[in-house]
Write a protein that holds these residues in place. Sequence first.
Motif, PDB file in Angstrom:
ATOM      1  N   ALA A  81       0.832  -1.211   0.000  1.00  0.00           N
ATOM      2  CA  ALA A  81       0.000   0.000   0.000  1.00  0.00           C
ATOM      3  C   ALA A  81       0.863   1.256   0.000  1.00  0.00           C
ATOM      4  O   ALA A  81       0.595   2.202  -0.752  1.00  0.00           O
ATOM      5  CB  ALA A  81      -0.938  -0.003   1.205  1.00  0.00           C
ATOM      6  N   ILE A  82       1.889   1.263   0.821  1.00  0.00           N
ATOM      7  CA  ILE A  82       2.778   2.435   0.879  1.00  0.00           C
ATOM      8  C   ILE A  82       3.438   2.659  -0.473  1.00  0.00           C
ATOM      9  O   ILE A  82       3.480   3.783  -0.983  1.00  0.00           O
ATOM     10  CB  ILE A  82       3.833   2.268   1.988  1.00  0.00           C
ATOM     11  N   ALA A  84       2.430   1.621  -3.442  1.00  0.00           N
ATOM     12  CA  ALA A  84       1.423   2.038  -4.422  1.00  0.00           C
ATOM     13  C   ALA A  84       1.127   3.526  -4.275  1.00  0.00           C
ATOM     14  O   ALA A  84       1.029   4.258  -5.270  1.00  0.00           O
ATOM     15  CB  ALA A  84       0.145   1.209  -4.263  1.00  0.00           C
ATOM     16  N   LYS A  85       0.983   3.997  -3.038  1.00  0.00           N
ATOM     17  CA  LYS A  85       0.750   5.425  -2.800  1.00  0.00           C
ATOM     18  C   LYS A  85       1.924   6.258  -3.290  1.00  0.00           C
ATOM     19  O   LYS A  85       1.730   7.312  -3.901  1.00  0.00           O
ATOM     20  CB  LYS A  85       0.520   5.674  -1.302  1.00  0.00           C
ATOM     21  N   GLN A  86       3.147   5.822  -3.030  1.00  0.00           N
ATOM     22  CA  GLN A  86       4.336   6.573  -3.461  1.00  0.00           C
ATOM     23  C   GLN A  86       4.402   6.682  -4.981  1.00  0.00           C
ATOM     24  O   GLN A  86       4.909   7.658  -5.511  1.00  0.00           O
ATOM     25  CB  GLN A  86       5.613   5.895  -2.948  1.00  0.00           C
ATOM     26  N   ILE A  87       3.877   5.700  -5.674  1.00  0.00           N
ATOM     27  CA  ILE A  87       3.924   5.674  -7.135  1.00  0.00           C
ATOM     28  C   ILE A  87       2.773   6.458  -7.742  1.00  0.00           C
ATOM     29  O   ILE A  87       2.730   6.701  -8.935  1.00  0.00           O
ATOM     30  CB  ILE A  87       3.956   4.212  -7.626  1.00  0.00           C
ATOM     31  N   GLY A  88       1.801   6.870  -6.917  1.00  0.00           N
ATOM     32  CA  GLY A  88       0.734   7.716  -7.437  1.00  0.00           C
ATOM     33  C   GLY A  88      -0.669   7.176  -7.281  1.00  0.00           C
ATOM     34  O   GLY A  88      -1.627   7.811  -7.742  1.00  0.00           O
ATOM     35  N   ALA A  89      -0.836   6.025  -6.647  1.00  0.00           N
ATOM     36  CA  ALA A  89      -2.186   5.497  -6.432  1.00  0.00           C
ATOM     37  C   ALA A  89      -2.883   6.317  -5.348  1.00  0.00           C
ATOM     38  O   ALA A  89      -2.252   6.797  -4.410  1.00  0.00           O
ATOM     39  CB  ALA A  89      -2.129   4.028  -6.020  1.00  0.00           C
ATOM     40  N   CYS A 114      -8.227  -3.316   5.865  1.00  0.00           N
ATOM     41  CA  CYS A 114      -8.770  -1.998   6.222  1.00  0.00           C
ATOM     42  C   CYS A 114      -8.155  -1.477   7.516  1.00  0.00           C
ATOM     43  O   CYS A 114      -7.906  -0.277   7.654  1.00  0.00           O
ATOM     44  CB  CYS A 114     -10.291  -2.058   6.345  1.00  0.00           C
ATOM     45  N   ARG A 115      -7.900  -2.378   8.458  1.00  0.00           N
ATOM     46  CA  ARG A 115      -7.240  -1.952   9.707  1.00  0.00           C
ATOM     47  C   ARG A 115      -5.837  -1.415   9.412  1.00  0.00           C
ATOM     48  O   ARG A 115      -5.415  -0.413   9.985  1.00  0.00           O
ATOM     49  CB  ARG A 115      -7.163  -3.112  10.693  1.00  0.00           C
ATOM     50  N   VAL A 116      -5.136  -2.080   8.518  1.00  0.00           N
ATOM     51  CA  VAL A 116      -3.804  -1.607   8.123  1.00  0.00           C
ATOM     52  C   VAL A 116      -3.925  -0.233   7.483  1.00  0.00           C
ATOM     53  O   VAL A 116      -3.161   0.685   7.830  1.00  0.00           O
ATOM     54  CB  VAL A 116      -3.130  -2.600   7.147  1.00  0.00           C
ATOM     55  N   PHE A 117      -4.867  -0.056   6.580  1.00  0.00           N
ATOM     56  CA  PHE A 117      -5.029   1.233   5.906  1.00  0.00           C
ATOM     57  C   PHE A 117      -5.384   2.342   6.883  1.00  0.00           C
ATOM     58  O   PHE A 117      -4.888   3.459   6.760  1.00  0.00           O
ATOM     59  CB  PHE A 117      -6.092   1.135   4.797  1.00  0.00           C
ATOM     60  N   GLN A 118      -6.236   2.043   7.855  1.00  0.00           N
ATOM     61  CA  GLN A 118      -6.581   3.045   8.868  1.00  0.00           C
ATOM     62  C   GLN A 118      -5.324   3.502   9.612  1.00  0.00           C
ATOM     63  O   GLN A 118      -5.148   4.687   9.858  1.00  0.00           O
ATOM     64  CB  GLN A 118      -7.575   2.481   9.884  1.00  0.00           C
TER      65      GLN A 118
END
Length: 121
Positions: A81-82, A84-89, A114-118
């Motif tokens: 997730a991290i 993906a976010k760094q790449i622009g998601a 979802c707990r991880v994302f929170q």
Amino acid sequence: MTPEGEKELDKIRKVRGYTLPLHEVMAEIDPQFLKRYGDFASYVLFGPTEGRHLDLKTRFLVLVGVTTARGSDREGIESAAIRAKQIGASWAEVREASFMAALPCGMPAFEAACRVFQDLE
């Protein structure tokens, strides 16, 4: 740890920005195996986009879904997730990629993600 093991860990950190506990163990046990594994995994995840069908962001969104499906790998979900976010998601894309695992793998897998994302948000 041998200098060869340290060298392979440094290569992985340079490409990915992190190492996992399994990398540390492989560096200790068999640095040559880590080299081969590290080269393969780095190519699959971060290799050039030319000639590939999925761009880097999509590869990491797929990885978010796969790590969600596994269900027990908080560290894997978090790192995918991290990255993906760094790449622009967007968070919406990350959550949707994770949600795709809910149908074949069940809602508990998605709930755990979802707990991880929170925690990350």
